[in-house]
Every structure is written in C-alpha cells, then in structure tokens.
Write an enzyme that holds these catalytic residues in place. Structure first.
Site: not given
Length: 346
Positions: A126-127
């Site tokens: 998850v960026c």
C-alpha cells in the site's frame, strides 16, 4: 431489500457489527511476522485505537481485532458508489510496530494478484503518504501524536478508492480535466471495474477468516445493484462508476474490450450472488438465455462454415475429376493415333 439508488445500506441493520473481537488469525498476513506481545505502552495505545474504532467506524468499514494478538487487525472497506470500486469489498491486514505510534502501522492489501489502483500493488503493498511509503507534504505523513488507524482507513476509502483513480499516479495528476487525460482515465476505470468484479468473485468464493458473514450479507444486500450496474455498463447505458439505478435516457460509451471482459464475468458473478441468497433469479435467467443464444449463434456459424467448405471441396473435386477424364481421354486418343500410324504400309 436494496435500493437501486443512494448509498449502500448499512449491514449493521442485520446485527453484523462494524467492530468485533475474534480469535482466528490463521490467514492473517502478519500472523507470524511480528512479536505476539507488544510492549505495555504500545498495548495501551492499541487499546485507545480499539476504542476509537468501536465508536466511530462508518457503516462502510468493518474491523476485526484479535483477542490473543492485540498488535494485528483486519479491515474490510466497501467501495463507494460513484466510483469504479462501488460495492466491492477490499481487505487490508494491519500490524502495529513494536514502537507504535512512533512509526506508522504496516498494511497489507488483499490484492488476489490484481493491480486495481496506482496506490495498491499486486504484491499487497500500500503506497500512501500517511504510511510513509510515499513522498508527501509533512501534513500528509504519519503524525505520532494525531494519526490513527481510523484516519488511515478513511483515507484509503476516500483518497485511494476514488472516482478517478487514474490520476492517483503522480505523473498523471496534471492531466485531470484535459481531454486526453479524461479519456485515459475512463479507460483505466473500465479496467478497474473489471478487476473489482474479479475481486468480488475471489472474496465470495473464499472469504477472509472472520468475515464470512460480512461478505455473504453485503453481497446479498447489494447484488441487485451490482448486477444492474454490470448490465447497464456493458450495454452502454451508463459510464463506469456512474450507474445510479436508472437507465432510461442515460448513455455511456464503453469500449469493446470492456464489454467482452464483463460478458465473460457476468454469469459467474450472477451465480456467486445467488449462493448468498440474493433474489437475483431474473439475472440468472437472463444469463442463461444469453449463453444459449451465443451457443446457438456459434453453432449456426460453424454449420454455415462447414457447409461452405463442403460445397467448395465438392466443386473442386468434380472439377478435378472432369479434368482427369479429359486428360485420360486425350491420352487414349493420342495412343490410338500413334498405333494407327505404325500400321500404315509405306
């Protein structure tokens, strides 16, 4: 009964809690990757997080915490209507580091191998600036004094799973509002919706542990809207993400690629929704009729092709035989002439 317009009805109406304490961690991504017992100061902070989540979770986010592993949790986020993620269920496993909240939590996205957002990778990464996994302004990064798990989940729902995810990619954000950018955004949203439908199927077939009831009830309640949207999109009655329950007088161009992809998924989606107890028999009947029609058309095309090939072969065969007869006949005549010339006296 689910309305074909408006917001997703709250599952909590059916006594399925938004926040709950469970025990089975067998399929949690971080189950064996972090110490089982965090320091007492971290446990205290986690308990504060639990309290906040139990009070303030919206009706479209569900959290399960674990009685024997306080430093991990799992969340399910419902995709908002008005986006290509609408009515999907997206799962995230969370782990608290040993020095929480000095560092942000670790978050793993259940991608099933699909990349349906620039911020959500197929490997589960998850960026996000809030997680310090992406660059951002100081006010966007994790703040040990003010940031929380609730803030994180709300950010994913509103900022990541948004109306036009194509522009989440930093290099494309400046194209928003421009013809070229909007065209690319629409194509991206079509791909996103297809992957969202594939995610629905994966979740329906094997729900994450402790979310079996949430999954079944959510899709039972929203099957009518989801399938109506799929049907409207593939028939060009609405643009992806814009279906609001009404199709009269509306029109939305979609690509041939998208129509083909949804057609391939449609019957599987219908059958999976039926298993939840949803009243979608009319969609099942429609899917059967479409399948039978396609099978009939395919058979007719195959028969026509076969007949055409048969006539052609027959004509070629007859022509060949006729030519062969002429050659044989000519050869016979030439042979007779040769024999006669040999018997004429000089």
């Amino acid at each position: 009964m689910t309305s074909l317009s408006g917001d997703t009805p709250p599952i909590s109406d059916l006594q399925i809690p938004q926040f709950d304490l469970v025990s089975d961690i067998s399929d949690h991504h971080f189950a064996g990757k972090h110490p089982k017992t965090p320091p007492s100061s971290v446990q205290k902070k986690i308990m504060q997080e639990w309290k906040l989540l139990s009070k303030d979770l919206p009706e479209t986010i569900f959290v399960r915490v674990y009685e024997n592993r306080v430093n991990i949790l799992r969340a399910a986020i419902v995709g908002a209507r008005g986006t290509p993620y609408h009515d999907g269920l997206f799962f995230f496993d969370v782990a608290f580091p040993s020095d929480y909240p000095a560092r942000p939590p670790f978050v793993y996205y259940w991608s099933f191998g699909y990349r349906l957002n620039p911020n959500l990778y197929s490997n589960g990464r998850v960026c996000l600036s809030l997680l310090n996994t992406w660059v951002g302004k100081k006010c966007e990064k994790w703040d040990p004094n003010n940031s929380s798990i609730l803030q994180l989940l709300l950010s994913i729902q509103a900022l990541v799973l948004n109306e036009k995810p194509y522009f989440n990619e930093p290099g494309y954000s400046g194209w928003s509002g421009r013809t070229y950018g909007e065209k690319k955004s629409l194509a991206y949203s079509e791909d996103v919706f297809v992957l969202s439908c594939k995610t629905m199927l994966r979740v329906l077939r094997k729900p994450p542990q402790s979310f079996e009831l949430v999954v079944a009830q959510h899709f039972k309640d929203n099957a009518e809207f989801i399938l109506s949207a799929c049907d409207a999109y593939r028939k060009g009655f609405a643009r992806v993400g814009c279906f609001n329950g009404a199709v009269k007088g509306t029109k939305g161009e979609v690509s041939v690629k998208f129509k083909v992809a949804i057609d391939l998924l449609y019957e599987d989606l219908v059958m999976a929704m039926l298993k939840t107890g949803a009243s979608v028999e009319h969609f099942a009947q429609q899917a059967r009729e479409e399948r039978e029609k396609k099978a009939k058309e395919k058979a007719e095309v195959a028969a026509a092709s076969k007949n055409k090939r048969g006539v052609t072969v027959g004509e070629i065969g007859r022509s060949f035989v006729q030519k062969l007869k002429k050659i044989v006949s000519l050869g016979s005549i030439m042979k007779n002439k040769s024999q006669k010339s040999k018997t004429i006296p000089v």
